[in-house]
Structures are given as structure tokens and as C-alpha cells.
Motif scaffolding. Structure first.
Motif, PDB file in Angstrom:
ATOM      1  N   UNK A   9     -43.143 118.248 -26.079  1.00 10.08           N
ATOM      2  CA  UNK A   9     -42.853 116.943 -25.088  1.00 10.08           C
ATOM      3  C   UNK A   9     -41.827 117.261 -23.986  1.00 10.08           C
ATOM      4  N   UNK A  10     -42.617 117.759 -22.821  1.00 10.72           N
ATOM      5  CA  UNK A  10     -41.727 118.251 -21.787  1.00 10.72           C
ATOM      6  C   UNK A  10     -42.592 117.968 -20.310  1.00 10.72           C
ATOM      7  N   UNK A  11     -41.803 118.073 -19.373  1.00 17.36           N
ATOM      8  CA  UNK A  11     -42.609 117.637 -18.098  1.00 17.36           C
ATOM      9  C   UNK A  11     -42.578 119.226 -17.399  1.00 17.36           C
ATOM     10  N   UNK A  12     -43.420 119.531 -16.360  1.00 22.24           N
ATOM     11  CA  UNK A  12     -43.505 120.701 -15.639  1.00 22.24           C
ATOM     12  C   UNK A  12     -43.530 120.272 -14.196  1.00 22.24           C
ATOM     13  N   UNK A  13     -42.637 120.829 -13.626  1.00 25.88           N
ATOM     14  CA  UNK A  13     -42.454 120.398 -12.048  1.00 25.88           C
ATOM     15  C   UNK A  13     -43.156 121.407 -11.149  1.00 25.88           C
ATOM     16  N   UNK A  14     -44.063 120.807 -10.280  1.00 22.20           N
ATOM     17  CA  UNK A  14     -44.742 121.865  -9.404  1.00 22.20           C
ATOM     18  C   UNK A  14     -44.370 121.174  -7.967  1.00 22.20           C
ATOM     19  N   UNK A  15     -44.364 122.123  -7.025  1.00 18.87           N
ATOM     20  CA  UNK A  15     -44.052 121.808  -5.713  1.00 18.87           C
ATOM     21  C   UNK A  15     -45.260 121.248  -5.305  1.00 18.87           C
ATOM     22  N   UNK A  16     -45.170 120.567  -3.969  1.00 21.02           N
ATOM     23  CA  UNK A  16     -46.080 119.755  -3.477  1.00 21.02           C
ATOM     24  C   UNK A  16     -47.212 120.673  -3.234  1.00 21.02           C
ATOM     25  N   UNK A  17     -47.051 122.120  -2.704  1.00 18.62           N
ATOM     26  CA  UNK A  17     -47.972 123.006  -2.296  1.00 18.62           C
ATOM     27  C   UNK A  17     -48.739 123.500  -3.481  1.00 18.62           C
ATOM     28  N   UNK A  18     -48.048 123.711  -4.664  1.00 15.33           N
ATOM     29  CA  UNK A  18     -48.467 124.157  -5.967  1.00 15.33           C
ATOM     30  C   UNK A  18     -49.572 123.015  -6.379  1.00 15.33           C
ATOM     31  N   UNK A  19     -49.384 121.845  -6.482  1.00 18.02           N
ATOM     32  CA  UNK A  19     -50.103 120.868  -6.909  1.00 18.02           C
ATOM     33  C   UNK A  19     -51.181 120.686  -6.096  1.00 18.02           C
ATOM     34  N   UNK A  20     -51.179 120.731  -4.751  1.00 15.87           N
ATOM     35  CA  UNK A  20     -52.219 120.641  -3.776  1.00 15.87           C
ATOM     36  C   UNK A  20     -53.173 121.746  -4.136  1.00 15.87           C
ATOM     37  N   UNK A  21     -52.716 123.195  -4.018  1.00 17.40           N
ATOM     38  CA  UNK A  21     -53.635 124.134  -4.265  1.00 17.40           C
ATOM     39  C   UNK A  21     -54.292 124.205  -5.683  1.00 17.40           C
ATOM     40  N   UNK A  22     -53.631 123.739  -6.773  1.00 23.53           N
ATOM     41  CA  UNK A  22     -54.093 123.847  -8.172  1.00 23.53           C
ATOM     42  C   UNK A  22     -55.134 122.650  -8.235  1.00 23.53           C
ATOM     43  N   UNK A  23     -54.921 121.562  -7.506  1.00 19.67           N
ATOM     44  CA  UNK A  23     -55.807 120.635  -7.576  1.00 19.67           C
ATOM     45  C   UNK A  23     -57.128 120.854  -7.036  1.00 19.67           C
ATOM     46  N   UNK A  24     -57.180 121.632  -5.782  1.00 18.89           N
ATOM     47  CA  UNK A  24     -58.381 121.912  -4.962  1.00 18.89           C
ATOM     48  C   UNK A  24     -59.027 123.089  -6.073  1.00 18.89           C
ATOM     49  N   UNK A  25     -58.374 123.940  -6.464  1.00 15.92           N
ATOM     50  CA  UNK A  25     -58.948 124.831  -7.512  1.00 15.92           C
ATOM     51  C   UNK A  25     -59.560 124.133  -8.582  1.00 15.92           C
TER      52      UNK A  25
END
Length: 76
Positions: free
Chosen positions: A5-21
Motif C-alpha cells: 500500500x504505497x504511492x509512486x510519484x511521477x514527474x509531470x514529464x514521466x506521467x505524460x510520456x508513460x501515458x502516451x506509451x
């Protein structure tokens, strides 16, 4: 069973790039790196996951992995 039970924090850039991927994979069914930034974002995510699950990995990792895959798989 592995409980985490944890949270993983992504940068905005990581989130956008991973979302597109992931969106591209969802549309094409192909996991293909189109830009080195996708590779970097995946490496970063892997490091984040590793730092969260390393201490709670079961001794029989391969069995636990198979059981997790079985639980996550869509019903046939």
C-alpha cells in the motif's frame, strides 16, 4: 500474497510520456519504444517499483509472480 500500500510519484514529464506509451499500446497492442524518453520513463518507473517492493518480495518469487499474473488475467 504480496500486499503493498504505497504511492509512486511521477514527474509531470514521466506521467505524460508513460501515458502516451500506454495509450499507444492500448490502441495497437504493440509495446514499442518510439523515443528514448519512453525508455527513460520506464527505467525510472522500474526503479520506483523496485524500491517499493524489494523488502516485501516473497522468498519464492517465481511462484508469487505466477499467482499474481493468474489473479490479474482477464477471466477466460
Amino acid at each position: 500474497m504480496l500486499f503493498l500500500n504505497t504511492e509512486i510519484t511521477l514527474t509531470a514529464d514521466e506521467a505524460l510520456v508513460l501515458f502516451e506509451f500506454l495509450q499507444r499500446f492500448s490502441e495497437t497492442g504493440k509495446l514499442e519504444i518510439e523515443d528514448q524518453a519512453e525508455e527513460r520513463a520506464l527505467w525510472n518507473l522500474c526503479c520506483l517499483l523496485e524500491s517499493q517492493v524489494f523488502d516485501v518480495l516473497p522468498a519464492d518469487y517465481l511462484t508469487a509472480l505466477q499467482q499474481a499474473r493468474d489473479r490479474l488475467r482477464d477471466p477466460s
